[in-house]
Design a protein around this motif. Structure first.
Motif, PDB file in Angstrom:
ATOM      1  N   VAL A  92       0.845  -1.199   0.000  1.00  0.00           N
ATOM      2  CA  VAL A  92       0.000   0.000   0.000  1.00  0.00           C
ATOM      3  C   VAL A  92       0.880   1.247   0.000  1.00  0.00           C
ATOM      4  O   VAL A  92       0.583   2.234  -0.687  1.00  0.00           O
ATOM      5  N   TRP A  93       1.986   1.209   0.753  1.00  0.00           N
ATOM      6  CA  TRP A  93       2.909   2.347   0.768  1.00  0.00           C
ATOM      7  C   TRP A  93       3.521   2.565  -0.614  1.00  0.00           C
ATOM      8  O   TRP A  93       3.715   3.704  -1.057  1.00  0.00           O
ATOM      9  N   VAL A  94       3.823   1.474  -1.301  1.00  0.00           N
ATOM     10  CA  VAL A  94       4.322   1.587  -2.680  1.00  0.00           C
ATOM     11  C   VAL A  94       3.273   2.281  -3.558  1.00  0.00           C
ATOM     12  O   VAL A  94       3.603   3.137  -4.388  1.00  0.00           O
ATOM     13  N   CYS A  95       2.011   1.914  -3.366  1.00  0.00           N
ATOM     14  CA  CYS A  95       0.932   2.555  -4.134  1.00  0.00           C
ATOM     15  C   CYS A  95       0.843   4.047  -3.833  1.00  0.00           C
ATOM     16  O   CYS A  95       0.548   4.855  -4.719  1.00  0.00           O
ATOM     17  N   LEU A  96       1.103   4.421  -2.580  1.00  0.00           N
ATOM     18  CA  LEU A  96       1.133   5.835  -2.225  1.00  0.00           C
ATOM     19  C   LEU A  96       2.194   6.554  -3.063  1.00  0.00           C
ATOM     20  O   LEU A  96       1.968   7.646  -3.585  1.00  0.00           O
ATOM     21  N   GLY A  97       3.349   5.912  -3.193  1.00  0.00           N
ATOM     22  CA  GLY A  97       4.404   6.496  -4.010  1.00  0.00           C
ATOM     23  C   GLY A  97       4.039   6.584  -5.484  1.00  0.00           C
ATOM     24  O   GLY A  97       4.375   7.559  -6.160  1.00  0.00           O
ATOM     25  N   VAL A  98       3.342   5.574  -5.984  1.00  0.00           N
ATOM     26  CA  VAL A  98       2.892   5.605  -7.385  1.00  0.00           C
ATOM     27  C   VAL A  98       1.952   6.788  -7.601  1.00  0.00           C
ATOM     28  O   VAL A  98       2.055   7.512  -8.600  1.00  0.00           O
ATOM     29  N   GLY A  99       1.038   7.001  -6.655  1.00  0.00           N
ATOM     30  CA  GLY A  99       0.149   8.143  -6.755  1.00  0.00           C
ATOM     31  C   GLY A  99       0.909   9.449  -6.740  1.00  0.00           C
ATOM     32  O   GLY A  99       0.621  10.373  -7.523  1.00  0.00           O
ATOM     33  N   ALA A 100       1.912   9.553  -5.860  1.00  0.00           N
ATOM     34  CA  ALA A 100       2.704  10.781  -5.784  1.00  0.00           C
ATOM     35  C   ALA A 100       3.463  11.028  -7.082  1.00  0.00           C
ATOM     36  O   ALA A 100       3.582  12.166  -7.543  1.00  0.00           O
ATOM     37  N   ALA A 101       3.976   9.960  -7.699  1.00  0.00           N
ATOM     38  CA  ALA A 101       4.683  10.111  -8.972  1.00  0.00           C
ATOM     39  C   ALA A 101       3.752  10.640 -10.059  1.00  0.00           C
ATOM     40  O   ALA A 101       4.183  11.360 -10.970  1.00  0.00           O
ATOM     41  N   GLY A 102       2.473  10.290  -9.967  1.00  0.00           N
ATOM     42  CA  GLY A 102       1.505  10.778 -10.953  1.00  0.00           C
ATOM     43  C   GLY A 102       1.342  12.279 -10.952  1.00  0.00           C
ATOM     44  O   GLY A 102       0.824  12.859 -11.919  1.00  0.00           O
TER      45      GLY A 102
END
Length: 375
Positions: free
Chosen positions: A237-247
């Motif tokens: 889930v934390w990785v997904c947070l980073g993916v969202g931030a990269a967006g």
């Protein structure tokens, strides 16, 4: 052509430095909180205090960058990288809660100095219409850093090994940024800072975003695991947070076409919704969607802050420093507050946090409505 290549290299390296100082060092404190509680005996209250301390350290560094960012941006960036390396290395070798706390606080100061220094270097290297896009890309470096932090936590056996790797990576990236910025515009006399009433609303809005977002940055992983999500699932889930931030590198420039204020309000509203969703039962796609939305909304909001600084000031680097100090002072207050409210339950703590962020999203709009008509 040579200048164009150097500009691209600086943007890429600057993005990597933000990834390291923010994603791998500053915000990784919350990611490592459950491990530090287990191995070093940190309490929930202590985690909140450490998180608040990291925000204070960030503010001190940003204040120094406020004074020297326009005049000596390369020196500011060099100091930011050095402090982040020392802090990450300290966490990587910490054998007690006290050493962990001191090192985590020290490392977070690096992010506070990195942003203002990079804003100046990018502005000098990429002048004209291409600058907002370049600033958005560099600022979105938090996302890849969060992804890397999550993946490191999944891959290594001991969580402190990830911090040692973060220290090494930050050292290398800092040197690359300094090399890419070499030969550019020389250090210049510091201009007169044009602070005024136009800074008030963005300062207040940034403070509210910081206060409300602290609940997720500090206790996000812990809340997920206490809600029944497994350790590895919480890391994903934390990785997904980073993916969202990269967006935010893509979404930020699109929203900024409407102007910094509409971009701020929209992205802060998304953040508020994500904080509220974080309190829902950790079932199905809810945690992943909440993480994606939080990362995207928060990082896009900070990109809007940078653009907002350019709108209300002729000296945007000091303005960025002040706005980010307000953001982090909010986090310094919000981290221990959220720790205290967690005693009343996750819905209470995260519901209050979401309401604060929503107030920050609405503030510029309500301020415009109250403004007197021009005569």
């Amino acid at each position: 052509m040579k200048r164009s290549f150097r500009s691209v290299a600086l943007v890429v390296a600057g993005t990597a430095l933000v990834a390291c100082t923010y994603g791998l060092v500053r915000y990784a404190v919350g990611l490592s909180a459950p491990d530090a509680q287990r191995d070093l005996g940190l309490s929930t209250t202590a985690v909140g205090l450490v998180s608040g301390g990291t925000s204070v350290a960030y503010c001190v560094a940003a204040a120094l960058a406020f004074l020297h960012g326009e005049r000596r941006p390369r020196t500011v960036v060099a100091g930011a990288g050095a402090v982040a390396v020392l802090g990450a290395a300290g966490v990587g070798t910490a054998g007690s809660a006290a050493v962990f706390a001191v090192a985590a606080v020290l490392g977070s100061a690096g992010a506070g100095a990195a942003s203002p220094g990079l804003v100046v270097l990018v502005r000098r290297a990429v002048p004209g219409p291409a600058e907002p896009r370049a600033q958005a890309v560099v600022n979105a470096g938090t996302g890849p850093g969060l992804v890397a932090a999550g993946l490191l936590a999944l891959l290594v056996d001991r969580w402190q090994v990830a911090w040692t790797a973060a220290a090494a990576g930050t050292a290398v990236v800092t040197l690359v940024v300094l090399a890419a910025a070499r030969g550019g515009d020389p250090d210049r006399p510091a201009p007169r800072v044009d602070a005024g009433r136009r800074w008030v609303v963005p300062v207040l809005a940034a403070g509210l975003l910081g206060t409300g977002s602290a609940a997720v940055w500090t206790h996000g992983r812990t809340v997920l695991q206490d809600g029944g999500l497994g350790d590895r699932a919480a890391l994903w889930v934390w990785v997904c947070l980073g993916v969202g931030a990269a967006g935010a590198a893509v979404v930020g420039p699109l929203l900024l076409r409407a102007g910094p204020v509409p971009a701020w309000s929209a992205s802060a509203a998304v953040t508020a919704g994500a904080v509220a969703a974080w309190a829902l039962p950790a079932r199905g796609p809810v945690p992943v969607l909440a993480a994606l939305a939080f990362g995207l909304g928060f990082t896009t909001a900070t990109t809007a802050l940078i653009a907002w600084a350019g709108q209300v000031s002729d000296t945007p680097a000091p303005a960025v420093s002040v706005f980010f100090v307000a953001l982090l002072l909010g986090q310094a207050a919000g981290a221990p507050l959220s720790s205290a409210l967690l005693g009343a339950g996750v819905p209470v703590a995260l519901g209050a946090a979401a309401a604060v962020v929503a107030a920050g999203a609405a503030l510029p709009v309500s301020g415009r409505r109250r403004a007197p008509r021009a005569r």
